[in-house]
Motif scaffolding. Sequence first.
Motif, short mmCIF file in Angstrom:
data_model
loop_
_atom_site.label_atom_id
_atom_site.label_comp_id
_atom_site.label_asym_id
_atom_site.label_seq_id
_atom_site.Cartn_x
_atom_site.Cartn_y
_atom_site.Cartn_z
N ALA A 153 1.53 -34.95 -17.63
CA ALA A 153 0.43 -34.01 -17.82
C ALA A 153 0.91 -32.60 -17.52
N LEU A 154 0.27 -31.64 -18.15
CA LEU A 154 0.65 -30.24 -17.99
C LEU A 154 0.00 -29.63 -16.75
N LYS A 155 0.74 -28.75 -16.13
CA LYS A 155 0.24 -28.01 -14.98
C LYS A 155 -1.04 -27.25 -15.38
N GLY A 156 -2.07 -27.35 -14.53
CA GLY A 156 -3.33 -26.68 -14.79
C GLY A 156 -4.32 -27.50 -15.58
N GLU A 158 2.04 -29.02 -9.71
CA GLU A 158 3.30 -29.79 -9.76
C GLU A 158 3.45 -30.67 -8.52
N SER A 159 2.83 -30.26 -7.39
CA SER A 159 2.88 -31.09 -6.18
C SER A 159 2.05 -32.36 -6.32
N VAL A 194 3.65 -34.03 -13.31
CA VAL A 194 3.02 -32.78 -13.73
C VAL A 194 4.12 -31.80 -14.08
N THR A 195 4.08 -31.26 -15.29
CA THR A 195 5.16 -30.40 -15.78
C THR A 195 4.60 -29.07 -16.28
N ASN A 254 9.48 -27.64 3.88
CA ASN A 254 8.61 -27.43 2.72
C ASN A 254 7.54 -26.37 2.93
N ARG A 255 7.65 -25.60 4.00
CA ARG A 255 6.76 -24.46 4.21
C ARG A 255 7.48 -23.18 3.81
#
Length: 785
Positions: free
Chosen positions: A227-230, A298-299, A326-327, A504-505
Amino acid sequence: MSFTAAASGFLVFLLSVPVVQGQDDWGVTCTSTEICALKGSTVDILCTYRHPASIDDLPITVVKTLWFTKEDGDGPVDLRTDSEYEGRVEYHGDQKKCSLRITDLRETDSAVYKFRFITNHPNRKFTSPSGVTLTVTALQVMRYWTSSQPQLDCESSCRPAGHPSYIWSKNGQNIKDKTSSPYTGYIDSTCSYSCAVKGQEASRSPSVCVYGKTCSKVTYTNRTICALKGSSVHISCTYNIYKYDVISKFWFSPQYSYRWKDSSQPEDLRGNSEYAGRAQQFEEKKGRSTLKITDLRESDSAEYRFKFKTQNYEWGSDFPGTTLTVTALQVHVTRSSVDQFSTWAELKCHSSCRLAGRPSYVWYKNGQNIKEGTTSSYTVLVSPSGEIVEGSSVTLTCRSDANPAATYTWYKENGNPDHKPFSTEPQFHFVSIQSSVSGEYYCAAENELGGNRSASISINVKYGPKNTSVLVSPSGEIVQGSSVTLTCSSDANPAATYTWYKENRTLHEGPEEGYNFTSISSEDSGTYHCQSENQYRQLNSSSLFIDVQYGPKNTSVLVSPSGEILEGSSVNLTCSSDANPAATYTWYKENEASLKASEQILAITDLRPEHSGNYYCEAHNKRGRHTSTLQLTVVAGPWKSTAPAVTSTLLLVIILLIFVFLWIRGKRASKQPSEPGERPDNGLQLNPGHVCDTSAAAQTQPTEQQDDLDYATIHFSKIRPDPLYSNFKLQRREEEEETVQYAAVKFRRPQTAPGSQEADEDPSELYSTVQKPHTNPRGHIHKAF
């Protein structure tokens, strides 16, 4: 060769010896000609190729390589341009290595794969004649009956070599200690069963009801979704519950197990703050559950699973669910043609995974919609030149007006006037251009009437970051308070921007390569990595752990047990401290030079008052030391605290009893009448009328006339002699021994009147013991009165 080591997916090499396909100096060599792989896994087809170094004095170079399974009117169809493999094919290889990787395998991928390479020689190209046969299979649970008992077997259309281990699951939960096929053990008719090859759990077989009846199971509509980002995505499954009513049902993601109260008990995704307001769960019809996630990030790329619970059982959390990727869309230059006047480029709308269905694309130029572009590829003319991206196909064309026709030679300027030509064709092809070929190129055209050289053309190959790594300066151990710099190193064109992360911060983002700690502290310890990025790619470095060393701090002492410390009890003093490296501990007692202990815990048993005092522990490592003090007070127990009072009371009672006894005795003595001839002080009173009577008559009195004898003790005083006994002389014994001497004294009563009976003898005959003091000579007295 084991099937798990040969590829990143589940592979079985039925023929594992290298196979040479070709003749003479031309050929392709593959490690296997037949490969079996599981549906949903990844496969690597490994080959190398060879060709002559030159033909007719022309150095041979490879200008294009490709893998294919089918051909059309123009020849073999490159897998990279085949829509069926979009986003799933990767070529890897250099120095005559050609490897093909296919991800997310489908059963339709089963085919014969051939490799082809094209050289700069107009008539020399080579294709592997037989290729590599790939069979993609799915695992299935098969049921057999043996002695009226069912037996389950994990089967596929091609069997793995060797002896792989299997994982069996019942109602979505893995069964421990069941690692072989066929499955042996009790089979519950109300449950569903599934199997997988160990290490390839994602390629698990569908769940089946063993007895062919209704049983509990979950079936996911899609195993993978891109699936696409957003955008939004729907993840769904069908489920069946045997007999019992549902208590709860929800979707969860295993990647968030670290947030659960119990890592073995999944929690509803809707309660996760990362999905607040974006995750919805609904049922279009009974037995079909759908998870909807909006505004995809993407996360959100993760695996999502469904779970239900009844009063008697629940669907396990081990069964693989749907993997969402997610891409974000990117524009890549896949092929271009460059000459000294213009560049033609083919653009491709690229994503990291293949979008579902057959999407339609809209292209934009400078923000304006280009209506004619509806596919993922678009060809443009860039003038005078355009960007050349690494991995794309580039053709250099040399043109010249000449009669007769000119011959052409290509050169690359490298500062050497004697540099040699690398091609003698009007066109030179870079099949997959690399950053190493960047530079200035020119061509020379020549015929029998003369020659001419073109202007130089610059080829600047752009590429995304690679070889991203983190360096720490200074190297070696890092001590608190020192200055430390982390440097993100990356090779990229154009230059990358950098983002620093700790666990990851996000810490910092910008063009600077370095991240500086002016005075590093223990709180800065942790895992760091950087991300380099330009318009072509993002690349993360490997993680680097920063271990900041510091001396002990926050040293404290804990007393166990707590509360009042009683005499005779035991106590543990525990010293703790924050230190890196870990501290060692030493115990001391105030005003005592001796070491009490060198352990973290000081144990004191049978406590006594002298154990009271100030104790302090010293925590120390190679970076410093720190001390903590504790005042220990030992309190007497209840029996100890009452002992003095009891003793005082008993002593007073004894003294009182003695006083009463003496008082009574004195009272009795004062009431007794004095006998004639006695002295008032209870001393020996002698009758002067009978002193020194030594007559025979006196000595021969009948014994029967003698009364009872009284005894008294006579003490001689050297200081004040009694006048009554001053005429007594002591006879010194020859032996100087400290013995008791006796003096016999007899008293007679006065005689009765004449004519009366003889009077009785005085009963108060007295025997007296005379004892002289130790300092006086001893004497022996024997007088009769």
